[in-house]
Design a protein around this motif. Structure first.
Motif, short mmCIF file in Angstrom:
data_model
loop_
_atom_site.label_atom_id
_atom_site.label_comp_id
_atom_site.label_asym_id
_atom_site.label_seq_id
_atom_site.Cartn_x
_atom_site.Cartn_y
_atom_site.Cartn_z
N GLY A 54 0.78 -1.23 0.00
CA GLY A 54 0.00 0.00 0.00
C GLY A 54 0.81 1.28 0.00
O GLY A 54 0.25 2.36 0.12
N LYS A 57 3.60 1.60 -4.83
CA LYS A 57 4.45 1.09 -5.90
C LYS A 57 3.67 0.91 -7.21
O LYS A 57 4.10 1.35 -8.28
CB LYS A 57 5.08 -0.25 -5.50
N SER A 58 2.51 0.26 -7.10
CA SER A 58 1.70 0.05 -8.31
C SER A 58 1.24 1.39 -8.89
O SER A 58 1.14 1.56 -10.10
CB SER A 58 0.49 -0.82 -8.01
N THR A 59 0.96 2.33 -7.99
CA THR A 59 0.51 3.64 -8.43
C THR A 59 1.58 4.34 -9.26
O THR A 59 1.27 4.98 -10.27
CB THR A 59 0.11 4.50 -7.21
N GLN A 105 0.33 -6.26 -11.71
CA GLN A 105 0.50 -7.12 -10.55
C GLN A 105 -0.42 -8.34 -10.63
O GLN A 105 -0.04 -9.44 -10.25
CB GLN A 105 0.16 -6.29 -9.30
N1 LIG Z 1 -8.49 2.14 -7.03
C1 LIG Z 1 -8.17 2.58 -5.81
N2 LIG Z 1 -9.04 3.31 -5.10
C2 LIG Z 1 -8.76 3.79 -3.89
N3 LIG Z 1 -7.58 3.59 -3.27
C3 LIG Z 1 -6.64 2.88 -3.91
C4 LIG Z 1 -6.89 2.32 -5.22
N4 LIG Z 1 -5.78 1.65 -5.61
C5 LIG Z 1 -4.90 1.77 -4.60
N5 LIG Z 1 -5.40 2.50 -3.58
C6 LIG Z 1 -4.71 2.88 -2.34
O1 LIG Z 1 -3.56 3.63 -2.69
C7 LIG Z 1 -2.44 3.23 -1.93
C8 LIG Z 1 -1.31 2.78 -2.83
O2 LIG Z 1 -1.72 1.62 -3.53
P1 LIG Z 1 -0.74 0.78 -4.44
O3 LIG Z 1 -1.56 -0.25 -5.14
O4 LIG Z 1 0.04 1.70 -5.30
O5 LIG Z 1 0.21 0.09 -3.36
P2 LIG Z 1 1.40 -0.94 -3.56
O6 LIG Z 1 2.62 -0.31 -3.01
O7 LIG Z 1 1.45 -1.39 -4.97
O8 LIG Z 1 0.96 -2.14 -2.60
P3 LIG Z 1 1.21 -3.73 -2.74
O9 LIG Z 1 2.56 -4.01 -2.19
O10 LIG Z 1 0.15 -4.33 -1.87
O11 LIG Z 1 1.04 -4.09 -4.17
C9 LIG Z 1 -2.93 2.15 -0.98
O12 LIG Z 1 -3.13 2.72 0.27
C10 LIG Z 1 -4.23 1.68 -1.57
O13 LIG Z 1 -5.14 1.33 -0.54
#
Ligand SMILES: Nc1ncnc2c1ncn2[C@@H]1O[C@H](COP(=O)(O)OP(=O)(O)OP(=O)(O)O)[C@@H](O)[C@H]1O
Ligand SMILES: [Mg+2]
Lengths: 237, 292
Positions: A54, A57-59, A105
């Motif tokens: 969270g 990273k994916s963002t 992912q």
């Molecule tokens: N579509 C969405 N709507 C609302 N919040 C989101 C959405 N996608 C992600 N988030 C929130 O944004 C934040 C970043 O999400 P992200 O998917 O980029 O995390 P991540 O680092 O890839 O996590 P992971 O290791 O679980 O893959 C998180 O707190 C998540 O809850």
């Protein structure tokens, strides 16, 4: 047309980062996902972006692909600014999508064709390549990821690790210069992991740029990678 | 970090891979996309999936957007469900377009009674469905039945906006208990429940898949509809799989597969009035069809 000149532009391109985030912030409907994030990836580099679940990273990868746009700061990929204005030009968006490939992912979200062959051929066909060239690319890519013989299988009915490799093949067959792999190494068995790691190594050696995300910061399987670490506050640590 | 090399095969004397020439970055002539415009069908399918993700069952429960909605909220859900079903069948079956236009009128009036902000989501969804329908019907139109595309689009718009009008304002548990009241066996309700309850998740799946499609649509396909059709098909496959997984999860947590019929009284004055109106519309339908 200028960003990708073969002769004159190429000189600048070698100086330019393949990916540049400058003070980037982003929220999903009020939920902060990135807070003032800055980092760069140089051409030919292998960078591992790690951090807790969270952290965003994916963002980062969604923003770099133009699926979402930063609310503040600058995102530039392969010399192309990525924002709502530049991406509203379809030619620019499509060029970016061919040059910078993103492997999701979750492979279930990425596969939409009836057979593995169609799946891997989709991008090359979009690029207008002849069927011979398309077939060559499909064969080459499937061989690279140990998927020879899977041509007629339905992507839907594959195992998790097989789906991941098909998703990777479907992106690689477009011949990108920059690859973004979102947690790709997770869920792969030792042999598949070896194949993917070998591929990444050769691809980077040949001048390709790779950004992978991982939360296995301690025992990363890609020893050559430079690490960029994010923290739980959606910032670069 | 060579110390970590033992954790991987990468550094341990594996043969370096030979990349195919087309994959060597900079080895090929740069690709220049030819299209400057998104395919018409693809654009609309993408718009449709995006809308599906937004409009979902129960999103407006307990909120009345107009006087008509306030009256309808007092009608028992089983009656509304049945009424909707009957009207949808009539609209679809109508050979005489007068009835379809009448129902289009009814749905437009119901839409127009709402505040502006609440009109757009329903109207746009219904509009996109109508457009896609018209497109699908285009071959028939070209083969000498020019009105059929318009007919189908009208019917699609009326049915979708009526259905959305109901499903946005009732919760999913109200729908399942209404189905029980209508004497549908628990098994059938269960199947419906499983297929439809997580329509929001389904919408999200559609969104993600259409992102994937956009990322690989780097040019123009020889078969322009293949990708869009694949996204739609895969969305339904995923819905099916998701429903199956959820039913397993529910069983594992002790769900025995029975649904409760509604507890409140069904035959209220509002309900009776509603039934009379629907029966009246059916009479109009029968009259118009007979008049053909
Ligand atoms: N579509 C969405 N709507 C609302 N919040 C989101 C959405 N996608 C992600 N988030 C929130 O944004 C934040 C970043 O999400 P992200 O998917 O980029 O995390 P991540 O680092 O890839 O996590 P992971 O290791 O679980 O893959 C998180 O707190 C998540 O809850
Ligand atoms: Mg992630």
């Amino acid at each position: 047309m200028g960003e990708r000149g073969v002769a004159a532009g190429a000189v600048d391109a070698s100086e330019q980062p393949a990916m540049r985030f400058e003070h980037v912030s982003f929220s999903y409907e009020g939920h902060v996902a990135l807070d003032d994030v800055s980092f760069q990836v140089m051409p030919g580099e292998l960078v591992a972006l790690s951090g807790p679940n969270g952290c965003g990273k994916s963002t980062v990868m969604r923003l770099a692909s133009g699926l979402d746009f930063a609310s503040a700061g600058t995102v530039a990929v392969l010399g192309q600014r990525v924002d709502a204005t530049t991406m509203s030009d379809l030619r620019t968006a499509k060029r970016l999508h061919q040059r910078a490939g993103l492997v999701f992912q979750n492979p279930d979200s990425q596969l939409f064709c009836p057979s593995v062959y169609e799946e891997v051929a989709f991008g090359p066909r979009q690029m207008g390549l002849g069927e011979d060239e398309v077939a060559r690319r499909v064969t080459d890519t499937l061989a690279l990821f140990g998927l020879a013989g899977f041509e007629e299988r339905s992507p839907w009915r594959l195992s998790g690790g097989e789906k991941r490799r098909v998703a990777l093949a479907a992106i690689v067959s477009m011949g990108p210069e920059l690859l973004m792999l979102d947690e790709l190494v997770d869920g792969l068995d030792v042999e598949s992991l070896g194949r993917v790691a070998d591929f990444i190594e050769s691809y980077v050696a040949a001048g390709g740029t790779v950004l992978v995300t991982t939360h296995h910061h301690d025992h990363v399987r890609l020893p050559e990678a430079r690490h960029v670490v994010m923290d739980a506050h959606h910032r670069i640590a | 970090m060579p110390s970590q090399a033992d954790k991987t095969d990468v550094a341990n004397g594996r043969q370096p891979l030979e990349l195919p020439a087309w994959l060597v970055p900079g080895g090929m002539a740069p690709y220049e996309p030819k299209v400057a415009r998104e395919g018409f069908l693809r654009k609309n399918v993408l718009a449709l999936t995006r809308l599906l993700a937004r409009v979902r069952v129960g999103s407006r429960v307990g909120q009345c957007d107009s006087a008509i909605d306030r009256v309808l909220a007092r009608v028992a859900v089983p009656a509304r469900l049945l009424g909707l079903l009957v009207l949808l069948v009539c609209v679809s079956a109508a050979a005489n377009m007068a009835f379809a236009y009448l129902m289009l009128g009814v749905s437009l009036v119901m839409l127009a009674a709402r505040p502006a902000g609440r009109i757009a989501p329903v109207a746009r969804t219904a509009g996109v469905v109508a457009l896609v329908t018209a497109l699908v019907m285009l071959p028939a139109a070209l083969l000498g039945q020019p009105t059929s595309a318009v007919r189908m689009a009208t019917k699609a718009f009326a049915t979708v906006s009526l259905a959305l009008g109901l499903f946005q304002h009732v919760s999913w548990s109200q729908v399942t208990s209404a189905l029980r009241w209508l004497r549908l066996p628990s098994q059938a309700v269960f199947v419906l429940d499983m297929t439809l309850r997580d329509i929001e998740l389904l919408g999200r799946a559609a969104l993600e898949l259409s992102d994937a499609l956009a990322l690989r649509s780097v040019g123009v396909a020889r078969d322009a509809t293949a990708g869009a059709a694949g996204v739609m098909g895969m969305t339904f496959l995923r819905a099916h799989e998701l429903a199956a997984r959820q039913s397993e999860a529910m069983r594992l947590r002790g769900f025995d597969g029975s649904y409760e019929p509604p507890r409140e009284r069904v035959l209220t004055p509002a309900t009776l009035t509603y039934v009379v109106v629907v029966v009246g519309l059916v009479c109009v339908f029968v009259y118009l069809e007979g008049a053909m």
